[in-house]
Design a protein around this motif. Sequence first.
Motif, short mmCIF file in Angstrom:
data_model
loop_
_atom_site.label_atom_id
_atom_site.label_comp_id
_atom_site.label_asym_id
_atom_site.label_seq_id
_atom_site.Cartn_x
_atom_site.Cartn_y
_atom_site.Cartn_z
N LEU A 157 -2.12 -5.91 -8.09
CA LEU A 157 -2.38 -5.60 -6.69
C LEU A 157 -3.47 -6.51 -6.14
O LEU A 157 -4.46 -6.79 -6.82
CB LEU A 157 -2.79 -4.13 -6.55
N HIS A 158 -3.29 -6.95 -4.90
CA HIS A 158 -4.22 -7.88 -4.25
C HIS A 158 -4.65 -7.28 -2.92
O HIS A 158 -3.82 -6.87 -2.11
CB HIS A 158 -3.55 -9.24 -4.02
N GLY B 125 1.67 -7.14 -5.58
CA GLY B 125 1.66 -6.43 -4.31
C GLY B 125 0.39 -6.73 -3.55
O GLY B 125 -0.68 -6.82 -4.14
N VAL B 126 0.51 -6.87 -2.23
CA VAL B 126 -0.65 -7.17 -1.40
C VAL B 126 -0.70 -6.22 -0.22
O VAL B 126 0.33 -5.85 0.34
CB VAL B 126 -0.63 -8.65 -0.92
N GLY C 98 0.81 -1.21 0.00
CA GLY C 98 0.00 0.00 0.00
C GLY C 98 0.84 1.26 0.00
O GLY C 98 1.87 1.33 0.66
N GLY C 99 0.40 2.24 -0.74
CA GLY C 99 1.17 3.47 -0.90
C GLY C 99 2.02 3.45 -2.15
O GLY C 99 2.20 4.47 -2.80
N GLY C 100 2.57 2.28 -2.48
CA GLY C 100 3.30 2.12 -3.74
C GLY C 100 4.70 2.70 -3.77
O GLY C 100 5.33 2.73 -4.83
N LEU C 101 5.23 3.12 -2.62
CA LEU C 101 6.54 3.78 -2.63
C LEU C 101 7.64 2.86 -3.12
O LEU C 101 8.42 3.22 -4.01
CB LEU C 101 6.87 4.31 -1.23
N GLU C 102 7.75 1.66 -2.52
CA GLU C 102 8.83 0.78 -2.97
C GLU C 102 8.53 0.18 -4.33
O GLU C 102 9.45 -0.05 -5.12
CB GLU C 102 9.11 -0.33 -1.94
N MET D 90 -5.13 2.27 0.72
CA MET D 90 -3.69 2.34 0.43
C MET D 90 -3.36 1.75 -0.94
O MET D 90 -2.43 2.19 -1.61
CB MET D 90 -2.92 1.64 1.53
N LEU D 91 -4.11 0.76 -1.37
CA LEU D 91 -3.89 0.20 -2.71
C LEU D 91 -4.27 1.20 -3.79
O LEU D 91 -3.62 1.29 -4.83
CB LEU D 91 -4.68 -1.10 -2.87
N THR D 92 -5.33 1.97 -3.54
CA THR D 92 -5.69 3.03 -4.47
C THR D 92 -4.57 4.06 -4.57
O THR D 92 -4.22 4.53 -5.66
CB THR D 92 -7.00 3.71 -4.03
#
Length: 231
Positions: free
Chosen positions: A102-103, A78-79, A59-63, A85-87
């Motif tokens: 994404l899951h 990604g889960v 969640g957040g997608g930073l890494e 946070m996935l959005t």
Amino acid sequence: MDEDKYFTESAFSNTDAVARYTEGPPRFVPGFSDMQRMVCWLLAERVPENGRILVVGAGGGLELKVFAEAQPSWSFDGVDPSAEMLTLAEQTMGPIASRVQLHHGFIDVTPDGPFDAATCILTMHFVEREERRRMASEIRRRLKPGAPLVVAHLSVPQGDGERAVWLSRYAAFAVSSGVESENANKARDAIDSQLSILTPEEDEAILKEAGFSNVSLFYVGFAFRGWVAYA
């Protein structure tokens, strides 16, 4: 949104907190950007050109953004248990989101793989000890033999008074990064009471019990530590 909510679970269902989440880690985690770069290098040591990476706590997608930009031929799963946070992760990634599946949920909803590597960054301190053991085992089960797992989270010595000292250093770093002293102290108190912070020895033991070998410390940033281990 108060910065004291960045490292508590309530932040991940709070719309305002989620919207500003990406501002938080660089202000609270010493060397955050360099730590992400180090994770990339550790993965690249063993991941093939067309590797597939499992990102737990995506969640957040930073890494995801850092990894995907560094390695344009890798793909990712990604889960995360927070739909909000996935959005945000989708927004953070932009066009590279096409290489990411994404899951919504926990480790159990992810594909069986096998994956070429996995990461779990700033996530395990939200998970209680027994569930952390299970999560580590489920990640291990999804990896190819010899595949790396890289983790980083809050982990501090907890002898006489040591935990309080390390969490005070956490707060001091946040203040030096521009966080108001009141909010930094609230954050310290919140993570002390709400998160599952183990000792470095306990964290390493969980990885070994899950079947990982060659567990090595690669990062220390005051109250945060990171390890690389191999399936």
